[in-house]
Design an enzyme around this catalytic site. Structure first.
Site, short mmCIF file in Angstrom:
data_model
loop_
_atom_site.label_atom_id
_atom_site.label_comp_id
_atom_site.label_asym_id
_atom_site.label_seq_id
_atom_site.Cartn_x
_atom_site.Cartn_y
_atom_site.Cartn_z
N LYS A 16 0.84 -1.21 0.00
CA LYS A 16 0.00 0.00 0.00
C LYS A 16 0.88 1.25 0.00
CE LYS A 16 -3.76 -2.53 2.15
NZ LYS A 16 -4.50 -2.93 3.35
N GLN A 23 -4.18 -1.18 9.64
CA GLN A 23 -4.23 -2.55 9.11
C GLN A 23 -4.83 -3.51 10.14
OE1 GLN A 23 -3.33 -3.42 5.91
NE2 GLN A 23 -4.04 -5.50 6.35
N ASP A 51 -10.69 3.18 4.30
CA ASP A 51 -11.12 1.78 4.28
C ASP A 51 -12.65 1.68 4.24
OD1 ASP A 51 -9.22 -0.21 4.10
OD2 ASP A 51 -8.69 -0.13 6.23
#
Ligand code: NAP
Length: 295
Positions: free
Chosen positions: A54, A98, A121
């Protein structure tokens, strides 16, 4: 194999390319490049690989990556404090924590602390609620990537029967909302669903997001259906390295379906591409600019 193989890698490259094209125009208008902060807690090897990819993708598109790597002994308060600082940091448009997080940290509390405008997200209850009520939101990357592939493959999803296998907040539920938004007739199946093969067999679109290697067999698929395999499962091989497979028995399903995503190379690359897209969109909205076109 009769099914068309849906190339998620190519679609993801195109989206990342489009983001890279649009970054300079944003920079010109806002006086800075969009920024994505990633937060990795602990040393789970798979999570570390995802976060590195990412960060790399962010830099490749010309955006700024702020990487925070914390030890697995980090307390919930320490992580919340970092999130609060990132919320206040004007250079940061997107915050990605994460998952999974170590056991001492309540992930729901962390997600709720992220500024919904920076929640790239799309997991914050505010964004989930906005998606469910049809308002503009930041949409979870994996299901949004699946929708992109489906729309590329099928002109319209209107009236089609879609079965989503899996009801997680990360994939299954937002996937169902997105399909509903496209006027598909949506069934959400899960571990308590009775006679899942028959439920799947009536679907024009099957989305498998379960986490069980090759659970969906060829005879679960209606001839001509479109199959999107979200699963990523490592199965053992004789050389000890293991191999990645999806939730769908690919070779069997490909004999029956009209189109199918492979694993790897299907949904996986789309997740990062959509994260780049969401970061650019979040940056535009925070700067009071209209959403970028063509994404
Ligand atoms: P999850 O939170 O574990 O959810 C799995 C879902 O599958 C649950 O709703 C569960 O039902 C359902 N399920 C489990 N066993 C089942 C069975 N035998 N029959 C029917 N349904 C069953 O997983 P997730 O986070 O949604 O992820 C799903 C898969 O996608 C995993 O393989 C994950 O690695 C992969 N994934 C891939 C990406 C990507 O970028 N490609 C991103 C995210 C996830 P209950 O709710 O009843 O327990």
């Amino acid at each position: 194999m009769t099914a068309r193989r849906i190339d998620g890698k190519a679609a993801a490259l195109a989206i990342r390319g489009r983001v890279a094209e649009l970054v300079p125009a944003f920079e010109k208008r806002a006086g800075r490049a969009p920024g994505l902060a990633t937060v990795l807690v602990g040393e789970d090897p798979a999570s570390a690989v995802y976060v590195r990819s990412k960060n790399r993708a962010t830099a490749e598109t010309g955006m700024i990556s702020f990487a925070h790597n914390l030890p697995d002994t980090t307390s919930e308060d320490e992580l919340l404090q970092l999130v609060i600082e990132l919320n206040a940091d004007e250079r940061v448009d997107g915050i990605l924590v994460q998952l999974p997080l170590p056991a001492q940290i309540n992930a729901a509390r962390v997600i709720e602390t992220i500024d919904p405008g920076k929640d790239v997200d799309g997991f914050h209850p505010m964004n989930a609620g906005r998606l469910a009520t049809g308002l503009p939101s930041l949409v979870p990357c994996t299901p949004y990537g699946c929708l992109y592939l489906l729309k590329q493959e099928l002109d319209s999803l209107s009236g089609l029967d879609a079965v989503v296998i899996g009801r997680s907040n990360i994939v299954g539920k937002p996937m169902a909302q997105l399909l509903l938004g496209e006027s598909a007739t949506v069934t959400i199946a899960h571990s308590r669903t009775r006679d899942l093969p028959s439920v799947a067999r009536r679907a024009d679109i099957v989305i498998a997001a379960v986490g069980r290697a090759e659970m969906v067999r060829g005879d679960w698929i209606k001839p001509g259906a479109c199959v999107i395999d979200v699963g990523i499962n490592r199965v053992p091989t004789s050389d000890g390295k293991g191999r990645l497979v999806g939730d769908v028995a690919f070779a069997e399903a490909a004999e029956v379906a009209a189109a199918i995503t492979p694993v790897p190379g299907g949904v996986g690359p789309m997740t990062i591409a959509m994260l780049m897209r969401n970061t650019l969109v979040a940056a535009h909205r925070r700067a009071g600019l209209a959403d970028p076109e063509g994404l």
